[in-house]
Design an enzyme around this catalytic site. Structure first.
Site, PDB file in Angstrom:
ATOM      1  N   GLU A 165      16.995 -34.043  -8.993  1.00 55.88           N
ATOM      2  CA  GLU A 165      15.651 -34.715  -9.134  1.00 55.88           C
ATOM      3  C   GLU A 165      15.266 -36.166  -8.671  1.00 55.88           C
ATOM      4  O   GLU A 165      14.534 -36.799  -9.557  1.00 55.88           O
ATOM      5  CB  GLU A 165      15.057 -34.155 -10.253  1.00 55.88           C
ATOM      6  CG  GLU A 165      15.093 -32.654 -10.771  1.00 55.88           C
ATOM      7  CD  GLU A 165      14.337 -32.226 -11.886  1.00 55.88           C
ATOM      8  OE1 GLU A 165      13.720 -31.525 -11.767  1.00 55.88           O
ATOM      9  OE2 GLU A 165      14.101 -32.965 -12.947  1.00 55.88           O
ATOM     10  N   GLU A 239      16.464 -24.478  -9.996  1.00 56.30           N
ATOM     11  CA  GLU A 239      16.171 -24.145 -11.408  1.00 56.30           C
ATOM     12  C   GLU A 239      15.121 -23.496 -11.804  1.00 56.30           C
ATOM     13  O   GLU A 239      13.943 -23.923 -11.609  1.00 56.30           O
ATOM     14  CB  GLU A 239      16.158 -25.570 -12.142  1.00 56.30           C
ATOM     15  CG  GLU A 239      17.533 -26.351 -12.221  1.00 56.30           C
ATOM     16  CD  GLU A 239      17.314 -27.778 -13.111  1.00 56.30           C
ATOM     17  OE1 GLU A 239      16.306 -27.672 -13.735  1.00 56.30           O
ATOM     18  OE2 GLU A 239      18.329 -28.524 -12.696  1.00 56.30           O
TER      19      GLU A 239
END
Length: 595
Positions: A165, A239
């Site tokens: 991220e 995810e």
């Protein structure tokens, strides 16, 4: 998983679906972290994934655990990553490896080693030389172990994720290229991925890596953005959050995932987490906004497999769903393990914090406060975790002000008598008046470094600046590092323990014994009547407990126990009962649905 595939061509993205060895392939993945599951149970958890219809295991690699000191590397026992990945291959799971260097994962400092913060100019997750040199040293050790385990070399690794991220952090345009080159130059040759949430998707990508998305609920705008940034490529939800983590003082979060639609739309998916496990020891991180809150010890995550590896209704629904995407029948579900309630351990011996000080490393003297990371301990790597005791002399009472220098919580004493606590938000305590010189002591706990967000560089712990008595900065400190590491716990057994007094002094250590008849089973440690502290079984740190919850029981895996007598050692900060209970069921607290 067809393990006899030709290994010439790995996972590729030349059309709108993945191919592996030139055959169409859909990733049905699940996250399982070797560092959160006792090694003895790795295979059990993998077989349960396989029986659910998962074909790919994803795992982070926590740099902080593999390199606790600059020159020290751990790749054995619980951290034997090669054994873990070979086991995945034996069970018939492909692997997506996520080696950071930053991984987030609700770990202290997002899995970055705290010794990086000894450098006052450190810029984490950037091309700052102090950071890149450290990453290169770590990757020199890690990557050569991973290279032979890649798909094209006959191993299980089909893809490798760059960082984690980064689009949400994005402070250095050259950084993702650096991470990419660091892996390529050391021989990583499988498909590269990046993963980001919606906000980070635009800035998180890098040329030559497939972008994937992290989310909780499938939204049209997420997919449109991904297709816009990356047309005609396979879509992977890297995810898909099956639940969420909990902070101390929160409720326990639960969440009903909607996987069906993702699969119906032909996407690939990875469930984060498939099995969460446990933040043993001091590994859990903390959130910083809206205000600082540390993460609990359990990482159950409301995942399809519970913290102790049991099946949930979520597991059965997913198994039913995933079975439709397999041509063969899924393997049988492994039997679940028996949980045992044991006789309570009666705490028969006690040692006050003050009596334990001679068993610590020698204290350090300093004019001004020194933060944990910069203490001259741990072979020059500073203090990683735990508590630090700061002592100085005062000659009056008055107002003690923290000046926001206490990270994260301090118990305060005058001449060993408790006078109050600096919680995360407390700014001021009253110090009672007294005669002559007295000792002011602050026992400061690192409750967990923040694991996500823009303040990673500011996560130094202990006393990070001056504190003030009547607006004058305190000086001349004696500083003890109480990191509760295994060597200290070993030495502690030789201390002058006393039979438990009627009014034991806290903070302090209590010692008891748990008797296990026959082969040890999993159990749960419950501490009604205790307040806040840490539990050790046979010298192994199970993690923190705190009566504010939500979690009210610590998972104690059978493999940590011996048949016969087991040492139970508890460090308690405030007040304690005489006994520690061992019950056969978890207690994660009152639940609340994730919004």
């Amino acid at each position: 998983v067809k393990l006899n595939l030709s290994r010439k061509e790995g996972l590729s993205v030349n059309s709108s679906q993945f191919t592996l060895s030139g055959e169409p392939f859909r990733i049905i993945g699940g996250s399982l972290h070797y560092f959160r599951v006792p090694k003895a149970y790795w295979k059990d958890r993998m077989l349960k994934m396989k029986a659910c219809g998962i074909n790919t295991l994803t795992t982070y690699v926590p740099w902080s655990l593999h390199q606790p000191e600059r020159g020290v590397f751990h790749f054995h026992k619980q951290l034997d990553l090669e054994a873990y990945l070979n086991l995945a291959a034996d069970v018939g799971l492909w692997v997506i490896l996520r080696p950071g260097p930053y991984v987030c994962s609700e770990l202290d400092l997002g899995g970055l080693p705290s010794w990086l913060l000894r450098d006052e100019n450190m810029k984490l997750r950037t091309t700052y030389p102090g950071f890149t040199d450290a990453v290169n040293t770590f990757y020199d050790k890690l990557v050569p172990k991973m290279v032979p385990l890649q798909f094209k070399k006959g191993g299980p690794i089909i893809a490798v994720q760059l960082e984690n991220e980064y689009g949400s952090y994005a402070v250095d345009n050259n950084y993702m290229d650096f991470v990419k080159q660091a892996l390529l130059s050391r021989g990583i040759s499988e498909l590269l991925l990046t993963s980001d949430n919606h906000e980070g998707l635009k800035d998180g990508g890098v040329n030559g890596a497939l972008r994937t998305i992290n989310l909780q609920k499938l939204k049209n705008e997420d997919m449109m953005l991904l297709h816009f940034l990356q047309p005609k490529k396979p879509v992977m939800v890297m995810e898909y959050w099956t639940g969420w983590y909990d902070g101390w003082g929160d409720l326990h979060h639960v969440f009903p995932p909607e996987v069906r639609e993702i699969l119906r739309q032909g996407m690939s998916i990875n469930l984060y987490m498939f099995h969460g496990g446990t933040n043993f020891g001091f590994t859990s991180g903390a959130v910083e906004s809206p205000s600082y809150k540390p993460i609990i010890t359990s990482y159950d995550y409301d995942a399809p497999l519970t913290e102790d590896g049991d099946y949930t209704p979520k597991y059965h629904l997913l198994r039913d769903l995933f079975s439709r995407y397999h041509s063969e029948k899924l393997p049988e579900m492994p039997v679940i393990r028996w949980k045992e309630g044991y006789e309570a351990a009666i705490m028969y011996q006690h040692l006050s914090l003050w009596d334990s000080l001679p068993f610590l490393e020698k204290p350090f003297k300093s004019q001004t406060p020194v933060n944990m990371e910069n203490l001259p301990v741990n072979n020059g790597n500073g203090q990683l975790y735990g508590y630090t005791l700061y002592e100085t002399m005062i000659s009056s009472g008055g107002s003690l002000k923290s000046g926001n220098s206490i990270r994260d919580r301090a118990i305060v004493f005058v001449d060993k008598s408790f006078i109050g606590v600096f919680q995360f938000k407390t700014e001021e305590l009253a110090v009672p008046d007294g005669k002559g010189e007295r000792t002011l002591s602050l026992l400061v706990e690192n409750c967990g470094r923040v694991h996500y967000g823009k303040t990673l560089d500011l996560q130094r712990k202990g006393l990070i600046r001056d504190i003030f008595l009547n607006n004058k900065p305190l000086r001349d400190f004696t500083i003890y590092s109480l990191d509760l590491n295994p060597a200290f716990i070993d030495r502690l057994y030789r201390a002058p323990w006393k039979a438990l007094p009627l009014a034991p002094s806290f903070p302090g250590f209590s010692l008891g014994r748990l008797f296990v008849d026959g082969y040890p089973s999993d159990t749960y440690v419950k501490l009604p009547g205790w307040s806040k502290g840490v539990v050790f079984i046979n010298g192994q740190n199970l993690g923190r407990y705190w009566h504010i919850g939500p979690q009210q029981a610590l998972y104690l895996p059978g493999p940590f126990l011996n048949g016969g007598i087991n040492e139970v050692l508890v460090f308690e900060e405030h007040e304690a009962d005489l006994k520690v209970l061992f019950e056969d069921s978890p207690d994660l607290g009152m639940t609340v649905d994730i919004q």
